[in-house]
Design a protein around this motif. Structure first.
Motif, PDB file in Angstrom:
ATOM      1  N   ALA A 130      -2.034  60.124  -2.313  1.00 25.27           N
ATOM      2  CA  ALA A 130      -1.100  60.126  -1.186  1.00 25.27           C
ATOM      3  C   ALA A 130       0.332  60.396  -1.627  1.00 25.27           C
ATOM      4  O   ALA A 130       1.237  60.462  -0.788  1.00 25.27           O
ATOM      5  N   ALA A 131       0.543  60.560  -2.944  1.00 25.85           N
ATOM      6  CA  ALA A 131       1.881  60.869  -3.457  1.00 25.85           C
ATOM      7  C   ALA A 131       1.942  62.237  -4.120  1.00 25.85           C
ATOM      8  O   ALA A 131       3.008  62.665  -4.549  1.00 25.85           O
ATOM      9  N   GLY A 132       0.799  62.908  -4.225  1.00 28.33           N
ATOM     10  CA  GLY A 132       0.781  64.222  -4.868  1.00 28.33           C
ATOM     11  C   GLY A 132      -0.169  64.241  -6.055  1.00 28.33           C
ATOM     12  O   GLY A 132      -1.202  63.577  -6.057  1.00 28.33           O
ATOM     13  N   GLY A 133       0.194  65.010  -7.078  1.00 35.92           N
ATOM     14  CA  GLY A 133      -0.641  65.092  -8.277  1.00 35.92           C
ATOM     15  C   GLY A 133      -1.899  65.912  -8.095  1.00 35.92           C
ATOM     16  O   GLY A 133      -2.803  65.848  -8.920  1.00 35.92           O
ATOM     17  N   TYR A 134      -1.969  66.689  -7.024  1.00 33.76           N
ATOM     18  CA  TYR A 134      -3.153  67.497  -6.765  1.00 33.76           C
ATOM     19  C   TYR A 134      -2.795  68.982  -6.870  1.00 33.76           C
ATOM     20  O   TYR A 134      -1.617  69.372  -6.839  1.00 33.76           O
ATOM     21  N   ILE A 158      -4.898  77.638  -0.239  1.00 34.87           N
ATOM     22  CA  ILE A 158      -4.290  76.787   0.786  1.00 34.87           C
ATOM     23  C   ILE A 158      -4.771  75.362   0.577  1.00 34.87           C
ATOM     24  O   ILE A 158      -5.971  75.084   0.628  1.00 34.87           O
ATOM     25  N   LEU A 159      -3.839  74.470   0.304  1.00 39.52           N
ATOM     26  CA  LEU A 159      -4.111  73.040   0.169  1.00 39.52           C
ATOM     27  C   LEU A 159      -3.532  72.355   1.397  1.00 39.52           C
ATOM     28  O   LEU A 159      -2.315  72.220   1.529  1.00 39.52           O
ATOM     29  N   ALA A 160      -4.407  71.971   2.322  1.00 41.48           N
ATOM     30  CA  ALA A 160      -3.962  71.401   3.595  1.00 41.48           C
ATOM     31  C   ALA A 160      -4.460  69.976   3.728  1.00 41.48           C
ATOM     32  O   ALA A 160      -5.604  69.668   3.368  1.00 41.48           O
ATOM     33  N   GLY A 161      -3.608  69.089   4.253  1.00 43.54           N
ATOM     34  CA  GLY A 161      -4.030  67.705   4.440  1.00 43.54           C
ATOM     35  C   GLY A 161      -2.984  66.882   5.155  1.00 43.54           C
ATOM     36  O   GLY A 161      -1.826  67.293   5.302  1.00 43.54           O
ATOM     37  N   ASP A 162      -3.422  65.698   5.619  1.00 42.77           N
ATOM     38  CA  ASP A 162      -2.502  64.766   6.271  1.00 42.77           C
ATOM     39  C   ASP A 162      -1.453  64.261   5.286  1.00 42.77           C
ATOM     40  O   ASP A 162      -1.678  64.219   4.076  1.00 42.77           O
ATOM     41  N   TRP A 163      -0.311  63.830   5.844  1.00 46.58           N
ATOM     42  CA  TRP A 163       0.745  63.285   4.998  1.00 46.58           C
ATOM     43  C   TRP A 163       1.444  62.149   5.722  1.00 46.58           C
ATOM     44  O   TRP A 163       1.593  62.173   6.942  1.00 46.58           O
ATOM     45  N   PHE A 164       1.853  61.156   4.939  1.00 49.08           N
ATOM     46  CA  PHE A 164       2.555  59.987   5.465  1.00 49.08           C
ATOM     47  C   PHE A 164       3.948  59.915   4.852  1.00 49.08           C
ATOM     48  O   PHE A 164       4.151  60.279   3.689  1.00 49.08           O
ATOM     49  N   LEU A 166       5.319  56.980   4.455  1.00 53.03           N
ATOM     50  CA  LEU A 166       5.279  55.754   3.662  1.00 53.03           C
ATOM     51  C   LEU A 166       4.927  56.063   2.214  1.00 53.03           C
ATOM     52  O   LEU A 166       4.185  56.996   1.918  1.00 53.03           O
ATOM     53  N   ASN A 167       5.457  55.241   1.304  1.00 52.38           N
ATOM     54  CA  ASN A 167       5.112  55.367  -0.109  1.00 52.38           C
ATOM     55  C   ASN A 167       3.632  55.076  -0.311  1.00 52.38           C
ATOM     56  O   ASN A 167       3.033  54.282   0.424  1.00 52.38           O
ATOM     57  N   HIS A 168       3.040  55.689  -1.328  1.00 49.88           N
ATOM     58  CA  HIS A 168       1.600  55.488  -1.569  1.00 49.88           C
ATOM     59  C   HIS A 168       1.264  54.022  -1.860  1.00 49.88           C
ATOM     60  O   HIS A 168       0.179  53.555  -1.536  1.00 49.88           O
ATOM     61  N   THR A 169       2.208  53.280  -2.457  1.00 46.53           N
ATOM     62  CA  THR A 169       1.937  51.866  -2.721  1.00 46.53           C
ATOM     63  C   THR A 169       1.883  51.057  -1.424  1.00 46.53           C
ATOM     64  O   THR A 169       1.084  50.119  -1.302  1.00 46.53           O
ATOM     65  N   ASP A 170       2.708  51.436  -0.443  1.00 45.06           N
ATOM     66  CA  ASP A 170       2.656  50.777   0.869  1.00 45.06           C
ATOM     67  C   ASP A 170       1.340  51.094   1.584  1.00 45.06           C
ATOM     68  O   ASP A 170       0.739  50.217   2.218  1.00 45.06           O
ATOM     69  N   LEU A 171       0.905  52.335   1.493  1.00 47.44           N
ATOM     70  CA  LEU A 171      -0.358  52.730   2.115  1.00 47.44           C
ATOM     71  C   LEU A 171      -1.535  51.991   1.477  1.00 47.44           C
ATOM     72  O   LEU A 171      -2.443  51.515   2.172  1.00 47.44           O
ATOM     73  N   LYS A 172      -1.499  51.877   0.161  1.00 45.46           N
ATOM     74  CA  LYS A 172      -2.550  51.134  -0.541  1.00 45.46           C
ATOM     75  C   LYS A 172      -2.565  49.672  -0.106  1.00 45.46           C
ATOM     76  O   LYS A 172      -3.626  49.066   0.085  1.00 45.46           O
ATOM     77  N   GLY A 173      -1.370  49.098   0.074  1.00 41.06           N
ATOM     78  CA  GLY A 173      -1.280  47.709   0.515  1.00 41.06           C
ATOM     79  C   GLY A 173      -1.883  47.505   1.893  1.00 41.06           C
ATOM     80  O   GLY A 173      -2.522  46.477   2.161  1.00 41.06           O
ATOM     81  N   ILE A 174      -1.692  48.482   2.784  1.00 41.06           N
ATOM     82  CA  ILE A 174      -2.281  48.393   4.124  1.00 41.06           C
ATOM     83  C   ILE A 174      -3.801  48.355   4.036  1.00 41.06           C
ATOM     84  O   ILE A 174      -4.465  47.526   4.679  1.00 41.06           O
ATOM     85  N   PRO A 184      -1.202  59.790  10.710  1.00 43.37           N
ATOM     86  CA  PRO A 184      -0.361  60.549   9.766  1.00 43.37           C
ATOM     87  C   PRO A 184       0.915  61.056  10.428  1.00 43.37           C
ATOM     88  O   PRO A 184       0.962  61.326  11.635  1.00 43.37           O
ATOM     89  N   ASP A 185       1.961  61.202   9.611  1.00 42.63           N
ATOM     90  CA  ASP A 185       3.239  61.684  10.129  1.00 42.63           C
ATOM     91  C   ASP A 185       3.292  63.199  10.231  1.00 42.63           C
ATOM     92  O   ASP A 185       4.189  63.748  10.886  1.00 42.63           O
ATOM     93  N   GLY A 186       2.378  63.880   9.555  1.00 43.92           N
ATOM     94  CA  GLY A 186       2.407  65.333   9.618  1.00 43.92           C
ATOM     95  C   GLY A 186       1.286  65.949   8.807  1.00 43.92           C
ATOM     96  O   GLY A 186       0.501  65.258   8.154  1.00 43.92           O
ATOM     97  N   LEU A 187       1.240  67.260   8.863  1.00 44.84           N
ATOM     98  CA  LEU A 187       0.278  68.052   8.102  1.00 44.84           C
ATOM     99  C   LEU A 187       1.033  68.833   7.041  1.00 44.84           C
ATOM    100  O   LEU A 187       2.044  69.481   7.349  1.00 44.84           O
ATOM    101  N   LEU A 188       0.559  68.749   5.805  1.00 40.54           N
ATOM    102  CA  LEU A 188       1.151  69.551   4.734  1.00 40.54           C
ATOM    103  C   LEU A 188       0.234  70.717   4.399  1.00 40.54           C
ATOM    104  O   LEU A 188      -0.989  70.575   4.351  1.00 40.54           O
TER     105      LEU A 188
END
Length: 203
Positions: A130-134, A158-164, A166-174, A184-188
């Motif tokens: 959720a922070a990149g690295g792909y 084309i690398l397409a996917g949802d994006w937030f 929020l930081n990835h650590t916050d998403l993991k905490g949820i 999601p806040d948008g599509l990347l």
């Protein structure tokens, strides 16, 4: 008739020439500022890139990637769609691979054996994805083996996917608290939000 020694040298040279090509990469994994939806976020970069660099290869190529983890947490990469024949321990999934510790490195060795097509890699730990690295992987057919269609006029990954936002650590905490992720806040697409990508194509 050649001597046994000369025959042995010939066979060794023939074996060396017949070996499939190698491609070598060195990747440095770091945190860095990214703005995919116009908001500053902490992203995971590979060699300063978001998304990470694309791997362009040919069927049967041997791929050697030395990954240096400069994050403050363990890190792993998984290779989606790569079959990992006789190299399942390279797949980058916790349990088959030990995580790369902070400040450490690991060299992935794999062969794209008898594969063509489009694949991708991504981080497999701690919701790092959720922070990149792909990034993308493109494996072309060997020139001496024909494919049943004409060469394309263009080739785009084309690398397409949802994006937030929020930081990835916050998403993991949820998720760790037993709750669902928000919408999601948008599509990347290739690391960019709305209207962030353009492709020039034939009509």
């Amino acid at each position: 008739m050649p001597s046994p020694a000369a025959l042995c040298v010939f066979l060794l040279l023939a074996a060396a020439r017949a070996e499939d090509p190698y491609r070598f990469y060195t990747w440095n994994v770091t945190f860095g500022d990214v703005y995919p939806l116009g908001v500053k976020q902490q992203g995971i970069l590979i060699n300063g890139q978001f998304p990470g660099p694309q791997i362009d290869a040919v069927t049967n190529d041997n791929i050697v990637i030395n990954v240096f983890n400069n994050l403050p947490a363990p890190f792993l990469l998984s290779w989606q769609g790569i079959q990992q024949r006789r190299s399942s321990w390279q797949d980058g999934v916790y349990g088959t691979n030990c995580p790369i510790p902070p400040g450490g490195n690991f060299t992935y060795n794999m062969q794209f054996k008898d594969q063509i097509g489009s694949y991708y890699y991504f981080p497999s730990l701690a919701f790092h994805k959720a922070a990149g690295g792909y990034g993308g992987i493109r494996v072309l057919s060997r020139p001496r083996i024909p494919v049943p269609f004409d060469p394309p006029a263009g080739d785009f990954t084309i690398l397409a996917g949802d994006w937030f936002k929020l930081n990835h650590t916050d998403l993991k905490g949820i998720l760790d608290s037993g709750n669902d992720l928000p919408f999601p806040d948008g599509l990347l697409i290739n690391g960019h939000g709305s209207n962030g990508n353009r492709f020039t194509v034939d009509q």
